[in-house]
Scaffold this motif. Structure first.
Motif, PDB file in Angstrom:
ATOM      1  N   LYS A   1      15.445  12.566  16.497  1.00  0.00           N
ATOM      2  CA  LYS A   1      16.335  13.176  17.488  1.00  0.00           C
ATOM      3  C   LYS A   1      16.271  12.453  18.827  1.00  0.00           C
ATOM      4  N   LYS A   2      15.104  11.874  19.130  1.00  0.00           N
ATOM      5  CA  LYS A   2      14.950  11.159  20.401  1.00  0.00           C
ATOM      6  C   LYS A   2      14.263   9.829  20.129  1.00  0.00           C
ATOM      7  N   LEU A   3      14.850   8.750  20.642  1.00  0.00           N
ATOM      8  CA  LEU A   3      14.321   7.412  20.405  1.00  0.00           C
ATOM      9  C   LEU A   3      14.355   6.616  21.702  1.00  0.00           C
ATOM     10  N   VAL A   4      13.199   6.055  22.075  1.00  0.00           N
ATOM     11  CA  VAL A   4      13.090   5.166  23.235  1.00  0.00           C
ATOM     12  C   VAL A   4      12.562   3.833  22.728  1.00  0.00           C
ATOM     13  N   ILE A   5      13.292   2.743  22.984  1.00  0.00           N
ATOM     14  CA  ILE A   5      12.920   1.427  22.465  1.00  0.00           C
ATOM     15  C   ILE A   5      13.072   0.378  23.552  1.00  0.00           C
ATOM     16  N   SER A   6      12.256  -0.671  23.460  1.00  0.00           N
ATOM     17  CA  SER A   6      12.320  -1.780  24.413  1.00  0.00           C
ATOM     18  C   SER A   6      12.292  -3.099  23.651  1.00  0.00           C
ATOM     19  N   TYR A   7      12.932  -4.098  24.254  1.00  0.00           N
ATOM     20  CA  TYR A   7      12.987  -5.418  23.624  1.00  0.00           C
ATOM     21  C   TYR A   7      12.735  -6.492  24.674  1.00  0.00           C
ATOM     22  N   GLU A   8      11.787  -7.379  24.371  1.00  0.00           N
ATOM     23  CA  GLU A   8      11.511  -8.537  25.207  1.00  0.00           C
ATOM     24  C   GLU A   8      12.222  -9.745  24.601  1.00  0.00           C
ATOM     25  N   HIS A   9      13.039 -10.404  25.391  1.00  0.00           N
ATOM     26  CA  HIS A   9      13.799 -11.547  24.879  1.00  0.00           C
ATOM     27  C   HIS A   9      13.025 -12.833  25.148  1.00  0.00           C
ATOM     28  N   ASP A  10      12.765 -13.592  24.085  1.00  0.00           N
ATOM     29  CA  ASP A  10      11.993 -14.829  24.236  1.00  0.00           C
ATOM     30  C   ASP A  10      12.875 -16.066  24.242  1.00  0.00           C
ATOM     31  N   GLY A  11      14.182 -15.887  24.177  1.00  0.00           N
ATOM     32  CA  GLY A  11      15.090 -17.035  24.206  1.00  0.00           C
ATOM     33  C   GLY A  11      15.303 -17.668  22.850  1.00  0.00           C
ATOM     34  N   ARG A  12      14.578 -17.238  21.835  1.00  0.00           N
ATOM     35  CA  ARG A  12      14.699 -17.831  20.496  1.00  0.00           C
ATOM     36  C   ARG A  12      15.203 -16.833  19.452  1.00  0.00           C
ATOM     37  N   THR A  13      14.743 -15.592  19.546  1.00  0.00           N
ATOM     38  CA  THR A  13      15.104 -14.593  18.544  1.00  0.00           C
ATOM     39  C   THR A  13      16.542 -14.127  18.738  1.00  0.00           C
ATOM     40  N   GLU A  14      17.276 -14.077  17.647  1.00  0.00           N
ATOM     41  CA  GLU A  14      18.643 -13.580  17.700  1.00  0.00           C
ATOM     42  C   GLU A  14      18.632 -12.056  17.800  1.00  0.00           C
TER      43      GLU A  14
ATOM     44  N   GLY B   1       0.818  -1.209   0.000  1.00  0.00           N
ATOM     45  CA  GLY B   1       0.000   0.000   0.000  1.00  0.00           C
ATOM     46  C   GLY B   1       0.847   1.251   0.000  1.00  0.00           C
ATOM     47  N   THR B   2       0.177   2.407   0.030  1.00  0.00           N
ATOM     48  CA  THR B   2       0.880   3.683  -0.029  1.00  0.00           C
ATOM     49  C   THR B   2       1.395   4.082   1.349  1.00  0.00           C
ATOM     50  N   PHE B   3       2.671   4.391   1.411  1.00  0.00           N
ATOM     51  CA  PHE B   3       3.221   4.963   2.635  1.00  0.00           C
ATOM     52  C   PHE B   3       4.256   6.005   2.243  1.00  0.00           C
ATOM     53  N   VAL B   4       4.550   6.883   3.188  1.00  0.00           N
ATOM     54  CA  VAL B   4       5.465   7.987   2.905  1.00  0.00           C
ATOM     55  C   VAL B   4       6.538   8.026   3.980  1.00  0.00           C
ATOM     56  N   PRO B   5       7.708   8.525   3.654  1.00  0.00           N
ATOM     57  CA  PRO B   5       8.737   8.686   4.694  1.00  0.00           C
ATOM     58  C   PRO B   5       8.261   9.652   5.771  1.00  0.00           C
ATOM     59  N   LEU B   6       8.502   9.296   7.015  1.00  0.00           N
ATOM     60  CA  LEU B   6       8.154  10.189   8.120  1.00  0.00           C
ATOM     61  C   LEU B   6       9.330  11.135   8.360  1.00  0.00           C
ATOM     62  N   GLU B   7       9.571  11.998   7.392  1.00  0.00           N
ATOM     63  CA  GLU B   7      10.750  12.856   7.428  1.00  0.00           C
ATOM     64  C   GLU B   7      10.694  13.893   8.540  1.00  0.00           C
ATOM     65  N   ASN B   8       9.491  14.188   9.031  1.00  0.00           N
ATOM     66  CA  ASN B   8       9.356  15.183  10.098  1.00  0.00           C
ATOM     67  C   ASN B   8       9.477  14.578  11.489  1.00  0.00           C
ATOM     68  N   LEU B   9       9.492  13.240  11.572  1.00  0.00           N
ATOM     69  CA  LEU B   9       9.465  12.584  12.878  1.00  0.00           C
ATOM     70  C   LEU B   9      10.757  12.841  13.640  1.00  0.00           C
ATOM     71  N   GLN B  10      10.617  13.438  14.834  1.00  0.00           N
ATOM     72  CA  GLN B  10      11.761  13.754  15.686  1.00  0.00           C
ATOM     73  C   GLN B  10      11.813  12.885  16.934  1.00  0.00           C
ATOM     74  N   THR B  11      10.632  12.508  17.450  1.00  0.00           N
ATOM     75  CA  THR B  11      10.553  11.744  18.702  1.00  0.00           C
ATOM     76  C   THR B  11       9.749  10.478  18.479  1.00  0.00           C
ATOM     77  N   LEU B  12      10.303   9.344  18.909  1.00  0.00           N
ATOM     78  CA  LEU B  12       9.588   8.078  18.872  1.00  0.00           C
ATOM     79  C   LEU B  12       9.822   7.379  20.201  1.00  0.00           C
ATOM     80  N   SER B  13       8.755   7.271  20.989  1.00  0.00           N
ATOM     81  CA  SER B  13       8.888   6.736  22.342  1.00  0.00           C
ATOM     82  C   SER B  13       7.545   6.106  22.741  1.00  0.00           C
ATOM     83  N   ASN B  14       7.474   4.887  22.995  1.00  0.00           N
ATOM     84  CA  ASN B  14       8.426   3.814  23.153  1.00  0.00           C
ATOM     85  C   ASN B  14       7.925   2.672  22.285  1.00  0.00           C
ATOM     86  N   VAL B  15       8.741   2.110  21.408  1.00  0.00           N
ATOM     87  CA  VAL B  15       8.307   1.012  20.546  1.00  0.00           C
ATOM     88  C   VAL B  15       8.973  -0.282  20.983  1.00  0.00           C
ATOM     89  N   ILE B  16       8.236  -1.387  20.779  1.00  0.00           N
ATOM     90  CA  ILE B  16       8.664  -2.699  21.276  1.00  0.00           C
ATOM     91  C   ILE B  16       9.143  -3.562  20.110  1.00  0.00           C
TER      92      ILE B  16
END
Length: 886
Positions: free
Chosen positions: A690-703, A659-674
């Motif tokens: 400019k600001k990024l907050v990210i989290s990761y859940e480890h399931d023991g299988r994913t590299e 589908g149609t999507f566009v670059p989020l060229e204006n995006l400065q803050t992304l908080s919090n993606v999993i």
């Protein structure tokens, strides 16, 4: 030489004390600025249609008037007052006409709009002609290049030395009262009119190191005139716990119970700031146990009956005005700092301070005015003449403030007056305030800077002028939270009445064409009929902010505000997404508290102008705290800030399936993606983060490598990165993070948690040349030994290590040359602080929480080392509640 107070309406504040107040502001510049940005969206240079001709003609007049106001001297305020009203009305009407057609983008029914827009152009043309004639006759002064000081964030002028002038004796007396051997609970009342510095005095005492060490626990709570018990108790409990900006949903009874438990058997100091009613004092005071252990309460109030009622053991302490010498010291410190006042200005300066009558807030405000203005005999004479006129009237402090407001550059006025939207004593985060200013189009675009950067410059300018108070500074010396003084807020509300200063309006005013902002401070259940609109869709309201916890069922009226730009409804808990909001296609800022067991609907993409989306899970924060964004989020090209507690962001190409999507060229803050993958394709979609907050859940299988952490290095604009790694609930520890990650060199603040990387690999972080703040949480790095290398961490100011198995840390004074603050929490195995830390000349503070006895002993040694180097301002603490966030 008169000073104006009253202007056409801009804001309605719906509160408990007065059902409504219309705030009347000078918004000529702001209305032109907003219209100009609207026109920029619609102008097409190669389109020669009649619609475009009208747009271009309108744009030319708007640009001319904006340029004129940019260079117009504040001394023209009286001359331009009538023109500003005409400009504002014309600009508002033009913008309403144009923006009302946004959903269609082609201005249907153009024939009906054409005639009105033509008349608006004629009106603006007439105003432009009058301006040119006034300029030719030299009736209007134009600003020349100024020699005023730059708008730098400076917390030294008005908040340090000048705040203690004339208070030394007072401080000593009150400190003696607080530490006297009377075992029973004593209330010390600080009494005085607004602006005398009651809160300042209380804050200095509260922060005094001797006082802090004398009491087991301290807390600060603002009671205020608009007393709301649940909010007061929540603020008190958060202060006792050392928290801030929490959003708990506990009942009044539960809050009171928790407060009592914390204070029981402890020697405590509580500051109750700005108390107006005896019953409010009695209610809050009743929550405090009398432990018979020399606990104390400090009370600030303007009302003598409250102060006298507070305690029979201690008479009220009366704040006094400053004498001439003290007044001069305050003003000189603010205006000149360490410099000397030029002799030709000294006599005028003395005249100005004499007319300030020794009232600290006036000295601070006029000091801020002179600090930011030209240091010329002509301008200081202008100020002296006007303040003398004001001093001879009966209107008091507010007329002084009106003159100061008239001296503001036009681009700052709307930003300052917007503070009137906030509740009394409300503390707002800098990041939120600047986003709101941007969304309301108060910020003039600058091609070399982002709108947020310009907004922060405006804020720093207003802080330098002492019109906005900094409540909290970050460790990096940046504004973290701010507020407005009660008297300045009253000034904003004083613009509420067309003919007098009465604030007590007995009804919610009719919604009319000039009303732009709605601020709701009370329960709307009984107000809804009064908010009923006479037309199906209102075209004037641009912003609605809720500060009261209304029911979602009571706010459906906002869908009538068709051109709404700002909807701040964080105080309202939605159990389902309010889908009707997606029809408000002009929204630029939306903040919701939303129970996230429901997904966001695909229709959110209708909000094609949305720039900021903030979602808080509210009372379900710890249970259903994950939001699920739809694939259509990738169609919202104007997004600048996406803020969640936790969210799943679908991968763009897979989610949209071609589908149609566009670059989020204006995006400065992304908080919090999993669990998001940072492929090259994604990086190209968000090049300006400019600001990024990210989290990761480890399931023991994913590299770990599948998440492409090594691609972070390509986020060239990134300044703030927070990465949290944690295991599923059935796993005690996740696998260590691969060391193949890399970071961009522009990074200034980095937080890592749960990575379990060996200290040997710290060089990846230490080589970041711009890093100022590093927080290592929950085994971010592991191993018994950390040895720093030469050349690392050249700009680091703050280092926090939280929960680690580290035992030995090897540092010398050359490794962390700019370190100011060191915070160690739950470092049970760490034997000592390296002696090299004690030789760092910039070190200001070491904070310890739940650490070994030997570590505390070594911190005391570091303190002695710092004192031997002449650093008597160094602080050390092992109290958990003193730990802050950068």
């Amino acid at each position: 030489m008169g000073t104006r107070i009253l202007n056409p309406p801009f804001i309605i504040v719906i509160s408990e004390k007065s059902c409504g107040c219309q705030l009347r502001l000078e918004m000529a510049y702001a209305s032109l600025l907003s219209l100009n940005q609207t026109l920029d969206k619609f102008l097409h240079p190669h389109d020669q249609t009649e619609q475009q001709h009208i747009m271009r003609s309108l744009h030319e007049h708007v640009s001319f008037l904006l340029s004129f106001l940019d260079v117009s001297s504040p001394q023209n305020s009286d001359i331009l007052s009538s023109l500003e009203g005409r400009i504002r009305d014309a600009a508002y009407e033009a913008e309403d006409i144009i923006e009302s057609q946004v959903p269609n983008q082609i201005l249907p029914e153009w024939d009906q709009k054409f005639e009105r827009l033509q008349k608006i152009i004629q009106e603006l043309s007439s105003i432009s002609d009058e301006v040119e004639k006034m300029t030719e006759r030299n009736e209007i002064q134009v600003l020349l290049p100024s020699n005023s000081l730059p708008a730098a964030s400076s917390k030294s002028r008005s908040t340090n030395k000048s705040s203690t002038v004339g208070l030394d004796e007072d401080l000593m007396k009150i400190k003696m009262l607080l530490t006297s051997p009377h075992s029973e609970l004593v209330v010390v009342s600080i009494l005085g009119m607004g602006g005398l510095g009651k809160t300042t005095l209380a804050k200095i005492i509260f922060d005094d190191s001797f006082i802090a060490n004398h009491f087991d626990v301290r807390a600060w709570v603002v009671v205020s005139q608009t007393y709301r018990e649940q909010e007061v108790l929540k603020g008190l409990l958060n202060s006792l716990r050392g928290l801030s900006h929490e959003s708990g949903e506990e009942s009044i009874e539960k809050l009171a119970e928790n407060i009592f438990k914390i204070l029981k058997d402890k020697r405590y100091l509580i500051v109750m700031d700005d108390v107006w009613e005896i019953q409010h004092l009695n209610r809050v005071k009743s929550l405090f146990p009398d432990n018979n252990n020399e606990s104390r309460i400090i009370l600030t109030t303007r009302r003598s009956e409250v102060a006298k009622h507070a305690s029979h053991l201690c008479p009220p302490y009366h704040m006094r005005k400053l004498n001439v010498e003290e007044s001069w010291n305050v003003m000189h410190e603010i205006v000149f700092g360490e410099e000397r006042c030029p002799p030709e200005l000294k006599e005028l300066g003395k005249k100005i301070l004499m007319d300030c009558r020794g009232i600290p807030i006036l000295l601070v405000l006029f000091g801020g005015l002179l600090y930011k203005s030209e240091r010329t005999l002509h301008y200081w004479t202008h100020v002296a003449m006007n303040i003398r006129y004001v001093a001879n009237t009966d209107y008091g402090i507010l007329l002084y403030i009106s003159f100061i407001y008239d001296q503001l550059p036009h681009h700052l006025r709307a930003c300052f007056l917007y503070m009137g939207v906030l509740p009394e004593d409300y503390e707002i985060r800098r990041s939120k305030l600047t986003k709101l200013w941007v969304a309301n189009r108060f910020i003039k675009p600058d091609r070399s800077k982002s709108l947020e950067e310009v907004a922060e410059e405006y804020l720093k300018d207003l802080v330098d002028r002492n019109l906005i108070l900094v409540r909290e500074w970050s460790y990096r010396g940046e504004i973290k939270t701010c507020s407005i003084h009660d008297i300045l807020r009253v000034f904003c509300l004083m613009k509420a009445e067309a003919k007098n200063f009465n604030l007590d309006v007995e009804y919610v005013p009719e919604v009319h064409d000039n009303l732009r902002q709605v601020s709701i401070l009370t329960d709307l259940k009984n107000q809804i009929p009064r908010l009923a609109l006479s037309r199906d869709r209102d075209l004037s309201i641009r912003s609605v902010t809720f500060f009261f916890r209304n029911s979602p069922n009571d706010i459906h009226f906002i869908t009538n505000f068709w051109l709404l730009r700002v909807l701040d409804a964080l105080t309202i808990s939605f159990e389902e997404f309010p889908v009707e909001i997606v029809e408000l296609v002009n929204l630029r800022y939306m903040a919701l508290t939303y129970w996230m067991k429901h997904r966001f609907p695909a229709s959110i993409a209708k909000l094609c102008n949305l720039e900021t989306l903030i979602v808080n899970p509210g009372k379900f924060r710890l249970i259903f705290n994950t939001s699920f964004l739809p694939p259509e989020i990738w169609k919202m090209s104007r997004l600048r800030h996406l803020l969640f507690v936790r969210s799943y962001l679908p991968y763009p190409t897979h989610a949209l399936k071609g589908g149609t999507f566009v670059p989020l060229e204006n995006l400065q803050t992304l908080s919090n993606v999993i669990n998001f993958r940072w492929t090259k394709e994604v990086l190209e979609m968000m090049p300006n983060l400019k600001k990024l907050v990210i989290s990761y859940e480890h399931d023991g299988r994913t590299e770990w490598s599948s998440y492409c952490f090594d691609n972070f290095v390509h986020l060239h604009q990134l300044e703030v990165l927070k990465c949290f790694f944690f295991a599923k609930c059935y796993m005690k520890y996740q696998d260590p993070l691969s060391v193949s990650f890399a970071f961009p060199q522009k990074l200034k603040r980095l937080t890592l948690s749960g990575c379990r990387i060996s200290w040997k690999n710290m060089t990846v972080v230490g080589s970041l040349s711009n890093l100022e703040v590093l927080k290592l949480k929950f085994h971010a790095f592991e191993g018994p030994v950390w040895e720093l290398n030469d050349g690392e961490f050249r700009r680091l100011k703050l280092l926090l290590i939280h929960m680690t198995d580290l035992e030995h840390w090897k540092v010398n004074e050359t490794h962390l040359p700019t370190l100011q603050r060191l915070s160690l929490r739950y470092c049970y195995n760490l034997v000592k602080i390296p002696s090299g830390i004690g030789k760092i000349p910039t070190l200001e503070e070491i904070m310890l929480c739940e650490c070994s006895t030997s570590l505390v002993t070594s911190a005391e040694f570091v303190q002695k080392e710092q004192e031997s180097l002449g650093n008597n301002g160094f602080q050390g603490s092992d109290s958990a509640h003193l730990l802050g966030e950068a």
